[in-house]
Every structure is written in C-alpha cells, then in structure tokens.
Design an enzyme around this catalytic site. Structure first.
Site, PDB file in Angstrom:
ATOM      1  N   ASP A 199    -145.187 -64.953 -46.408  1.00 40.76           N
ATOM      2  CA  ASP A 199    -145.642 -65.004 -47.793  1.00 40.76           C
ATOM      3  C   ASP A 199    -145.879 -63.566 -48.217  1.00 40.76           C
ATOM      4  O   ASP A 199    -146.841 -62.926 -47.788  1.00 40.76           O
ATOM      5  CB  ASP A 199    -146.932 -65.820 -47.876  1.00 40.76           C
ATOM      6  CG  ASP A 199    -147.544 -65.839 -49.271  1.00 40.76           C
ATOM      7  OD1 ASP A 199    -146.983 -65.195 -50.184  1.00 40.76           O
ATOM      8  OD2 ASP A 199    -148.592 -66.492 -49.444  1.00 40.76           O
ATOM      9  N   ILE A 200    -144.996 -63.026 -49.061  1.00 45.42           N
ATOM     10  CA  ILE A 200    -145.062 -61.598 -49.378  1.00 45.42           C
ATOM     11  C   ILE A 200    -146.304 -61.231 -50.190  1.00 45.42           C
ATOM     12  O   ILE A 200    -146.642 -60.049 -50.287  1.00 45.42           O
ATOM     13  CB  ILE A 200    -143.800 -61.115 -50.113  1.00 45.42           C
ATOM     14  CG1 ILE A 200    -143.643 -61.812 -51.470  1.00 45.42           C
ATOM     15  CG2 ILE A 200    -142.565 -61.306 -49.243  1.00 45.42           C
ATOM     16  CD1 ILE A 200    -142.557 -61.201 -52.353  1.00 45.42           C
ATOM     17  N   ALA A 222    -138.320 -64.215 -54.447  1.00 44.74           N
ATOM     18  CA  ALA A 222    -138.630 -64.249 -55.877  1.00 44.74           C
ATOM     19  C   ALA A 222    -138.867 -65.677 -56.340  1.00 44.74           C
ATOM     20  O   ALA A 222    -138.340 -66.629 -55.766  1.00 44.74           O
ATOM     21  CB  ALA A 222    -137.488 -63.636 -56.689  1.00 44.74           C
ATOM     22  N   TRP A 223    -139.673 -65.802 -57.390  1.00 46.81           N
ATOM     23  CA  TRP A 223    -139.768 -67.056 -58.143  1.00 46.81           C
ATOM     24  C   TRP A 223    -138.626 -67.020 -59.145  1.00 46.81           C
ATOM     25  O   TRP A 223    -138.585 -66.163 -60.031  1.00 46.81           O
ATOM     26  CB  TRP A 223    -141.114 -67.117 -58.859  1.00 46.81           C
ATOM     27  CG  TRP A 223    -141.293 -68.289 -59.778  1.00 46.81           C
ATOM     28  CD1 TRP A 223    -140.605 -68.551 -60.933  1.00 46.81           C
ATOM     29  CD2 TRP A 223    -142.227 -69.373 -59.632  1.00 46.81           C
ATOM     30  NE1 TRP A 223    -141.030 -69.717 -61.514  1.00 46.81           N
ATOM     31  CE2 TRP A 223    -142.040 -70.244 -60.744  1.00 46.81           C
ATOM     32  CE3 TRP A 223    -143.202 -69.686 -58.690  1.00 46.81           C
ATOM     33  CZ2 TRP A 223    -142.796 -71.400 -60.931  1.00 46.81           C
ATOM     34  CZ3 TRP A 223    -143.951 -70.836 -58.881  1.00 46.81           C
ATOM     35  CH2 TRP A 223    -143.748 -71.684 -59.974  1.00 46.81           C
ATOM     36  N   THR A 224    -137.658 -67.917 -59.021  1.00 46.83           N
ATOM     37  CA  THR A 224    -136.478 -67.893 -59.884  1.00 46.83           C
ATOM     38  C   THR A 224    -136.390 -69.091 -60.825  1.00 46.83           C
ATOM     39  O   THR A 224    -135.395 -69.228 -61.538  1.00 46.83           O
ATOM     40  CB  THR A 224    -135.192 -67.831 -59.044  1.00 46.83           C
ATOM     41  OG1 THR A 224    -135.155 -68.959 -58.162  1.00 46.83           O
ATOM     42  CG2 THR A 224    -135.128 -66.537 -58.241  1.00 46.83           C
ATOM     43  N   TYR A 233    -140.854 -65.308 -67.029  1.00 50.81           N
ATOM     44  CA  TYR A 233    -140.118 -64.847 -65.853  1.00 50.81           C
ATOM     45  C   TYR A 233    -139.843 -63.348 -65.947  1.00 50.81           C
ATOM     46  O   TYR A 233    -140.077 -62.594 -65.004  1.00 50.81           O
ATOM     47  CB  TYR A 233    -138.811 -65.627 -65.745  1.00 50.81           C
ATOM     48  CG  TYR A 233    -137.842 -65.101 -64.717  1.00 50.81           C
ATOM     49  CD1 TYR A 233    -138.108 -65.211 -63.354  1.00 50.81           C
ATOM     50  CD2 TYR A 233    -136.647 -64.493 -65.108  1.00 50.81           C
ATOM     51  CE1 TYR A 233    -137.214 -64.725 -62.409  1.00 50.81           C
ATOM     52  CE2 TYR A 233    -135.753 -64.013 -64.173  1.00 50.81           C
ATOM     53  CZ  TYR A 233    -136.042 -64.131 -62.830  1.00 50.81           C
ATOM     54  OH  TYR A 233    -135.153 -63.639 -61.897  1.00 50.81           O
ATOM     55  N   LYS A 273    -141.245 -60.344 -63.423  1.00 53.72           N
ATOM     56  CA  LYS A 273    -140.334 -59.461 -62.684  1.00 53.72           C
ATOM     57  C   LYS A 273    -140.562 -57.998 -63.056  1.00 53.72           C
ATOM     58  O   LYS A 273    -140.469 -57.101 -62.199  1.00 53.72           O
ATOM     59  CB  LYS A 273    -138.883 -59.859 -62.952  1.00 53.72           C
ATOM     60  CG  LYS A 273    -138.473 -61.199 -62.362  1.00 53.72           C
ATOM     61  CD  LYS A 273    -138.526 -61.210 -60.846  1.00 53.72           C
ATOM     62  CE  LYS A 273    -137.414 -60.389 -60.241  1.00 53.72           C
ATOM     63  NZ  LYS A 273    -137.390 -60.490 -58.749  1.00 53.72           N
ATOM     64  N   TRP A 297    -126.874 -63.188 -63.037  1.00 51.13           N
ATOM     65  CA  TRP A 297    -125.843 -64.226 -62.956  1.00 51.13           C
ATOM     66  C   TRP A 297    -125.303 -64.360 -61.524  1.00 51.13           C
ATOM     67  O   TRP A 297    -124.091 -64.406 -61.297  1.00 51.13           O
ATOM     68  CB  TRP A 297    -124.698 -63.912 -63.925  1.00 51.13           C
ATOM     69  CG  TRP A 297    -125.044 -64.019 -65.382  1.00 51.13           C
ATOM     70  CD1 TRP A 297    -126.256 -63.765 -65.968  1.00 51.13           C
ATOM     71  CD2 TRP A 297    -124.167 -64.396 -66.455  1.00 51.13           C
ATOM     72  NE1 TRP A 297    -126.183 -63.953 -67.332  1.00 51.13           N
ATOM     73  CE2 TRP A 297    -124.919 -64.341 -67.661  1.00 51.13           C
ATOM     74  CE3 TRP A 297    -122.825 -64.750 -66.511  1.00 51.13           C
ATOM     75  CZ2 TRP A 297    -124.364 -64.648 -68.903  1.00 51.13           C
ATOM     76  CZ3 TRP A 297    -122.269 -65.052 -67.751  1.00 51.13           C
ATOM     77  CH2 TRP A 297    -123.030 -65.006 -68.929  1.00 51.13           C
TER      78      TRP A 297
END
Length: 321
Positions: free
Chosen positions: A38-39, A62-64, A127, A131, A153
């Site tokens: 868990d970063i 990342a949460w994407t 988001y 980021k 993408w």
C-alpha cells in the site's frame, strides 16, 4: 552490479509489461502489487525500501476509476496524491530515482496543439486533481531525482481497456456508436514500459534531469478513429462504427476534449519518443486479439508492421494512468 528496480502497482496492465521489460533487460526487479504494498502506508513503504534498497522506483500504482473519483475524491487522493508523496519521501531518505506515472487529465483539454511538458495545468475532474497532487509531491520532494511521466489512452493485453472492448463488441454488435469529439494518443503499455526503462537508466547516469516527461504514442486520433482501425484489423467493416458526440455518453467526470502531448523532453534526454499510434496498434494487435479471442489471427495487419517496440531487446474498459 545492476541497479535494483522497485515497481509499484505491478499487478496492473502497465506494471506487468514494465516488469517483463525489466526482466528481459536482466534487471533485478522487486514487483509489488497492491496486495503486497500500500503505497500510502509509510510504515510498509519504509519496510520495503529498507529490505530492498531500490535504485529506481517506478510508481505504476494509481486510482484509475475516473468517474468514481468524483464522489470518492478523498479515497482517490490517498492513492494518487498521498501515495506518491510517501514514495518520494522514502526515495529522499534512502536514495533512489523516482519515476511517477501521471496522466493527461492534469490539463484542461481545451488546447489546439500538443501540450508541452511545461504547459499550465488545469484539471477539470477529481481524478485530474488527485493526479496533479501526486505530481507536485514528487517534484517538490525530489527536485533532483523526481521524474513525472504523463501518459494517456493506455491499452494492452494484460487488462481491460478500450481496444480490447472494441474487439469484444465487434463480435456481438451490428453497429457501435463511438465518441468522435475527443482526440488523443492511444498508447501501448509495452511501448510505454520500454520508455520507462530507458528513462530510468538515463536518470541514473544523469542524462535525463528531474522534471516532467510525456510518454504517449505519436500522432493523434479520436476514439472513433481508433475503433475503426480496430475493426479494420479484425477484417470487419469500419463503417459499422458510427461517430457520436460526447454528449451521447454523459458521465460524472468530464473528459478532456484534447489530450495530445508533446515529447520534447524525451528527445532532449536522448530517448526516442514512442512510435506512431497506428504502427504501435498493429504491433500490439496479435496479443490483444489472443487475449479476447484465443486462436483467431488478425485479418488486416500490414506485412511490414514492426513486431517489437523500438528500444527493447526482444518481444515483450478504458484505462488511464
């Protein structure tokens, strides 16, 4: 002695291809997926750094879930903002270069020419805000060894993404309506992984200074244009794909209308940018098709399409960094 690499988010689409690329180069790799690390947990990150002493850290975690972030921004910020900050602090304490993968969503998406690396940021979604928080943490904590690599993408064989979705839907839909008013650069995770390897090595020898880099394919297209090319490679009629505006698919998070990124800083570091998006898709397509339709061969590949990403030693639902 070869430098040791730590790849976080190693279970994801990009993390898997990066781990493969590093192994092919003979690197010593510590591959940590979400279950292993868990970063955003300083104690767990510290334990990994003390055990392995990585020279290069590549953060692919990342949460994407772009739309979910609109209603769960605090959770997204923990992964996308706090996590990179914890990794950067560990790199500052223990030494090491950090390559942090970010996104085109940090921009407003209203440009009419490729965004340079130093273009003003103006995220329009939760988001994008989370980021951008991660980018700032890395660059502020590691002014000499922090590298942000924005991409967009993404697609690959190892996870859900737009290209695989089009392959799946072509078999079951007579026609498909696909957005034609968003432009970007479809980027194969294998190609991006090769650039991350080169950038990490260049950062270690001092030829790639800290700062922001862009890692996307060359050229540009729309989601509609990408879908038509997928149909063509399948041997299907591209006219079965019909163009529609973004308003036809209303979503909680606004999408950038223009996500084309420039690649000047890679060139300045002596690293060739990723090839054109269409050439990359042709090279990637056999693996993508095999992941969705085992045993079927592509119908529309060019005979001279490259069979491996440039800069590597050998073969190697929508997804965003």
């Amino acid at each position: 002695m070869r430098p040791r690499w730590l790849v976080t988010g190693a279970g994801g689409m990009l993390g898997r291809d990066l781990t493969t690329a590093l192994a092919r180069e003979g690197a010593t790799v510590v591959a940590a997926d979400r279950a292993a690390l868990d970063i955003a947990d300083p104690a767990r990150v510290r334990a990994v750094f003390e055990a392995h002493r990585p020279a290069v850290v590549v953060n692919c975690a990342a949460w994407t879930a772009v739309d979910d972030a609109e209603s769960r921004e605090a959770e997204a910020l923990r992964v996308n903002g706090t996590g990179p900050a914890v990794l950067a602090d560990a790199c500052r304490t223990h030494g090491g270069v950090l390559l942090h993968v970010s996104t085109d969503y940090v921009f407003a998406g209203d440009a009419d020419r490729p965004y340079p690396e130093d273009a003003p940021t103006a995220p329009r979604s939760a988001y994008g805000r989370t980021k951008l928080a991660g980018e700032r943490a890395v660059l502020e904590t590691l002014p000499d060894t922090g590298h942000v690599v924005r991409t967009a993408w993404l697609y690959g064989a190892g996870g859900a993404n737009f290209v695989r979705t089009m392959i799946k839907l072509e078999a079951v839909k007579d026609t498909l309506d696909v957005v034609d008013d968003q432009r970007g650069q479809p980027t194969w995770t294998v190609d991006l992984a090769s650039r991350l390897v080169l950038l990490g090595l260049a950062a270690l020898d001092g030829s790639a200074p800290a700062g922001v880099y862009h890692g996307t394919s060359g050229g540009a297209t729309s989601w509609y244009g990408l879908a038509r090319e997928v149909f063509r490679l399948l041997g299907a009629d591209p006219d079965r794909v019909r163009p529609v505006g973004s308003a036809a698919f209303a979503r909680p998070a606004p999408r950038p209308a223009y996500s084309v990124l420039a690649h000047d800083r890679l060139r300045a570091a002596g690293i060739a940018p990723v090839r054109d998006w269409r050439a990359a898709l042709h090279a990637a397509f056999p693996a993508l098709l095999a992941a969705e339709r085992p045993g079927q061969r592509p119908a529309g590949l060019n005979a001279d399409a490259p069979d491996r990403p440039p800069g590597t030693a050998g073969p190697s639902a929508r997804s965003r960094a």
